[in-house]
Structure formats: C-alpha cells, structure tokens
Design a protein around this motif. Structure first.
Motif, PDB file in Angstrom:
ATOM      1  N   UNK A 173      66.144  66.335  46.704  1.00  0.00           N
ATOM      2  CA  UNK A 173      67.286  65.474  47.013  1.00  0.00           C
ATOM      3  C   UNK A 173      66.986  64.009  46.677  1.00  0.00           C
ATOM      4  N   UNK A 174      67.995  63.312  46.182  1.00  0.00           N
ATOM      5  CA  UNK A 174      67.878  61.884  45.874  1.00  0.00           C
ATOM      6  C   UNK A 174      68.829  61.122  46.785  1.00  0.00           C
ATOM      7  N   UNK A 175      68.284  60.184  47.562  1.00  0.00           N
ATOM      8  CA  UNK A 175      69.103  59.334  48.408  1.00  0.00           C
ATOM      9  C   UNK A 175      69.091  57.914  47.853  1.00  0.00           C
TER      10      UNK A 175
ATOM     11  N   UNK B 255      55.919  67.750  46.234  1.00  0.00           N
ATOM     12  CA  UNK B 255      55.636  69.155  46.546  1.00  0.00           C
ATOM     13  C   UNK B 255      55.003  69.263  47.935  1.00  0.00           C
ATOM     14  N   UNK B 256      54.302  68.198  48.343  1.00  0.00           N
ATOM     15  CA  UNK B 256      53.655  68.172  49.659  1.00  0.00           C
ATOM     16  C   UNK B 256      54.580  67.655  50.752  1.00  0.00           C
ATOM     17  N   UNK B 257      55.854  67.469  50.421  1.00  0.00           N
ATOM     18  CA  UNK B 257      56.836  67.051  51.424  1.00  0.00           C
ATOM     19  C   UNK B 257      56.949  65.555  51.619  1.00  0.00           C
ATOM     20  N   UNK B 258      56.462  64.766  50.666  1.00  0.00           N
ATOM     21  CA  UNK B 258      56.474  63.322  50.813  1.00  0.00           C
ATOM     22  C   UNK B 258      57.833  62.685  50.605  1.00  0.00           C
ATOM     23  N   UNK B 259      57.958  61.451  51.111  1.00  0.00           N
ATOM     24  CA  UNK B 259      59.169  60.651  50.937  1.00  0.00           C
ATOM     25  C   UNK B 259      58.815  59.511  49.990  1.00  0.00           C
TER      26      UNK B 259
ATOM     27  N   UNK C 234      72.324  55.617  51.584  1.00  0.00           N
ATOM     28  CA  UNK C 234      73.536  56.386  51.364  1.00  0.00           C
ATOM     29  C   UNK C 234      73.307  57.885  51.402  1.00  0.00           C
ATOM     30  N   UNK C 235      74.368  58.657  51.280  1.00  0.00           N
ATOM     31  CA  UNK C 235      74.256  60.120  51.274  1.00  0.00           C
ATOM     32  C   UNK C 235      73.620  60.603  49.973  1.00  0.00           C
ATOM     33  N   UNK C 236      73.100  61.826  49.956  1.00  0.00           N
ATOM     34  CA  UNK C 236      72.453  62.350  48.744  1.00  0.00           C
ATOM     35  C   UNK C 236      73.367  62.297  47.527  1.00  0.00           C
ATOM     36  N   UNK C 237      72.776  61.979  46.397  1.00  0.00           N
ATOM     37  CA  UNK C 237      73.512  61.952  45.133  1.00  0.00           C
ATOM     38  C   UNK C 237      73.757  63.389  44.680  1.00  0.00           C
ATOM     39  N   UNK C 238      74.962  63.682  44.254  1.00  0.00           N
ATOM     40  CA  UNK C 238      75.283  65.060  43.838  1.00  0.00           C
ATOM     41  C   UNK C 238      74.686  65.340  42.460  1.00  0.00           C
ATOM     42  N   UNK C 239      73.717  66.245  42.435  1.00  0.00           N
ATOM     43  CA  UNK C 239      73.053  66.619  41.181  1.00  0.00           C
ATOM     44  C   UNK C 239      73.006  68.135  40.999  1.00  0.00           C
ATOM     45  N   UNK C 240      73.622  68.882  41.923  1.00  0.00           N
ATOM     46  CA  UNK C 240      73.467  70.337  41.913  1.00  0.00           C
ATOM     47  C   UNK C 240      74.096  71.005  40.700  1.00  0.00           C
ATOM     48  N   UNK C 241      74.988  70.313  39.993  1.00  0.00           N
ATOM     49  CA  UNK C 241      75.616  70.904  38.815  1.00  0.00           C
ATOM     50  C   UNK C 241      74.854  70.576  37.531  1.00  0.00           C
ATOM     51  N   UNK C 242      73.740  69.850  37.664  1.00  0.00           N
ATOM     52  CA  UNK C 242      72.948  69.450  36.497  1.00  0.00           C
ATOM     53  C   UNK C 242      71.679  70.285  36.427  1.00  0.00           C
ATOM     54  N   UNK C 243      71.131  70.414  35.208  1.00  0.00           N
ATOM     55  CA  UNK C 243      69.942  71.232  35.003  1.00  0.00           C
ATOM     56  C   UNK C 243      68.929  70.488  34.137  1.00  0.00           C
ATOM     57  N   UNK C 244      67.674  70.622  34.510  1.00  0.00           N
ATOM     58  CA  UNK C 244      66.603  70.045  33.708  1.00  0.00           C
ATOM     59  C   UNK C 244      66.547  70.739  32.356  1.00  0.00           C
TER      60      UNK C 244
ATOM     61  N   UNK D 110      66.854  66.480  56.441  1.00  0.00           N
ATOM     62  CA  UNK D 110      66.125  66.078  55.234  1.00  0.00           C
ATOM     63  C   UNK D 110      64.856  65.294  55.529  1.00  0.00           C
ATOM     64  N   UNK D 111      64.633  64.948  56.787  1.00  0.00           N
ATOM     65  CA  UNK D 111      63.534  64.035  57.107  1.00  0.00           C
ATOM     66  C   UNK D 111      62.150  64.655  56.957  1.00  0.00           C
ATOM     67  N   UNK D 112      62.070  65.980  56.939  1.00  0.00           N
ATOM     68  CA  UNK D 112      60.768  66.619  56.734  1.00  0.00           C
ATOM     69  C   UNK D 112      60.363  66.625  55.270  1.00  0.00           C
ATOM     70  N   UNK D 113      61.273  66.185  54.383  1.00  0.00           N
ATOM     71  CA  UNK D 113      60.957  66.076  52.967  1.00  0.00           C
ATOM     72  C   UNK D 113      61.051  67.407  52.250  1.00  0.00           C
ATOM     73  N   UNK D 114      60.846  67.350  50.931  1.00  0.00           N
ATOM     74  CA  UNK D 114      60.588  66.153  50.129  1.00  0.00           C
ATOM     75  C   UNK D 114      61.862  65.345  49.874  1.00  0.00           C
ATOM     76  N   UNK D 115      61.670  64.054  49.561  1.00  0.00           N
ATOM     77  CA  UNK D 115      62.798  63.178  49.290  1.00  0.00           C
ATOM     78  C   UNK D 115      62.421  62.162  48.218  1.00  0.00           C
ATOM     79  N   UNK D 116      63.352  61.922  47.310  1.00  0.00           N
ATOM     80  CA  UNK D 116      63.247  60.795  46.396  1.00  0.00           C
ATOM     81  C   UNK D 116      64.249  59.750  46.871  1.00  0.00           C
TER      82      UNK D 116
END
Length: 300
Positions: A193-195, A155-159, A233-243, A79-85
């Motif tokens: 991903x949200x950490x 979008x540019x891969x930032x953290x 911490x580990x990534x927050x599970x959000x894969x079952x949610x939709x915008x 995950x270190x190459x991003x993007x990350x929130x």
C-alpha cells in the motif's frame, strides 16, 4: 598520532552495533558491495531500533521548538503493522524530522530514505543508519542497493518514507514535481500500500543552500514558530495496475503525485499561488506535476 587525532579517527569510523544479518540475506552479498550494504540489510530486516522508538516517544517535542506541528488524516489501524510505503513531497532538509514525528503520532515507526552524504557524516550518520534510514546514492551504480534494502524493509513489515521526487522539489510554485517511477515500481512489484504524505512549512526552518544561512533560518523559525503541517491521506488506488505492463508504472507515478498534491491543497490554502516564504538559495528549474495544485478529475 596524538590522542586527539586517534579520537577523531575513531569517531569517523564508529558505528552502533547492527543486528545479526540473516543467512538468506548474507547470500546476497558480493565482494564488490560497499561495506555499509550488509549493515543496512541487517537493519532493514530487524524490528525498529529501541533507541529510535525511545527518541520518537520522548523527544519529539524538540521539533516543536522550531514550529507548531499539526497532523491531520491518519493511517488505518489495519495497515499499521506494515508493510507501508509513505510517499511524501520533499520541501527542505528539515522535513524528514517533521515527517518522522508526524508519522509516529499516526502510529508507525518510520524508516526514511536519506542521501548518502548525510549517512556518511561522523556519529550522526551511523545513528541515522541504525535508526533505519536507507542510503540513496543518487546518480551512481550504488543506487540499486537502496532498492534492495527497501525491498527487505518492506518484506519485513517496515514503514518506509520515500520521496517520489528524489530530491528537494525545485518547482517555482512549491507544488510537487511529477516524481520518478522508482517508488511506483516498488509498490507494484511488492503489492505494498502507498499512503500519500503531504507537508508544508518545514521549508521555513532550514534554507536550501548549505551555508550559514541555515542557522539564520533555524533561529528565525524558533522565534516565529511557523506551522509545520503534515497530512496523511488514504491509500492511493493501484490495484488495477500491474508491474511490467506497459505504462502502468507511469500511471502509478502520476496517481501518487496527484494524491500528494490533493492533500497539500488545504495545508497551503493561503499560499496556493505563491509560497509566502521565498528561499533565494533554492533553484526553481522544474514545472510542477499539477501547477497551482489543480489536479484533473481524469487521472488515468
């Protein structure tokens, strides 16, 4: 105008040269946009500034003058190459510095959201802006610009380090507020991903109130050197949610607050019920999302 007055005027308006603004982003600009918007878009789209990387690599030890930086957890290498929130609890004015140092140790170069007042300060503000700080003009129509800059950075891969609470937390027991849905919407909309980043101790370095007491607490921290603890911490599970689906942004908000709170529990094990350092200048007007750090097992 005297020479000194000219120098002060130049310092008030000085900015490091920003990178070139990509053409596709230049098309987003409108005549009514503030003058800093184009600069921040260009900085968000570019790789981290070499000066910022140099400072993190060679001068992070300065933070250790005010306390003992302790980092636990980590960021998965994939995950270190991003993007990350990176969602952090906000406990004081010194914590962005501590979080930046901790995340650099964890292998990323953070871009931190900051209030417009800080970024408007002469010299220091432009340097922070060039380092990738994202201006947040809270409670104004300009707040939407922060969302756009953050989107470009991601979008540019930032953290990007964001504070879901939107301010220094004002709970009486020091546990995180439930936060707002802005960060949750960003994560769901972009699939980023949200950490959770939980932290404790930095509130002892600079008091909440903006007066000479800040210098007093900083001097005391140099002598006492409190533990400045950060847990990723580990990534927050959000894969079952939709915008756009009713209730999902709210569910994401509570999951993020829960993850930050869980990570905070071991950092303040000896202060679970009441912070050892009480800041009389900080209002305590809000109830924590999970009072006492107790997170139910059935978070939706």
């Amino acid at each position: 105008m005297s020479r000194g007055a000219r120098l002060r005027a130049r310092l008030r308006t000085w900015h490091p040269r920003p990178p070139a603004l990509p053409e596709d982003l230049a098309q987003l600009l409108r005549p009514e946009d503030p003058e800093w918007f184009a600069r921040e878009l260009a900085i968000a789209a570019a790789p981290p500034w070499w000066v910022w990387r140099f400072l993190l690599r060679n001068f992070s030890w300065l933070v250790g003058l005010f306390g003992r930086v302790e980092v636990t957890g980590g960021i998965p290498e994939e995950l270190r190459d991003g993007p990350l929130l990176l969602a952090a609890n906000h406990i004081g004015d010194f914590d962005p510095v501590v979080v930046a140092v901790a995340l650099h140790r964890a292998g990323v170069v953070p871009r931190i959201m900051a209030t417009g007042g800080i970024l408007s300060a002469p010299v220091a503000g432009p340097l922070l802006e060039r380092a990738g700080a994202i201006r947040v003009e809270r409670g104004t129509e300009l707040a939407r610009h922060a969302v756009r800059v953050t989107e470009v950075a991601l979008v540019s891969g930032g953290h990007v380090v964001a504070y879901p609470e939107g301010r220094v937390g004002l709970t009486a027991d020091g546990w995180p507020e439930r936060g707002r849905t802005g960060m949750a919407r960003l994560a769901l909309g972009l699939g980023v991903p949200v950490l959770p980043v939980s932290q404790w101790g930095a509130h002892e370095v600079l008091q909440y109130g903006n007066d000479w007491g800040k210098l007093r607490t900083a001097a005391r921290a140099v002598v006492r050197r409190p533990a400045l603890r950060v847990h990723v911490g580990p990534p927050v599970r959000l894969d079952d949610l939709r915008m756009g689906r009713v209730g999902d942004a709210n569910r994401a908000r509570y999951r993020i607050a829960a993850a930050i709170t869980r990570g905070l529990v071991p950092l303040r094990a000896a202060e679970r019920d009441r912070p050892a350092f009480l800041d009389p200048t900080r209002p305590t007007t809000v109830v924590a999302a999970y009072p006492g750090g107790v997170v139910p097992g059935d978070i939706p």
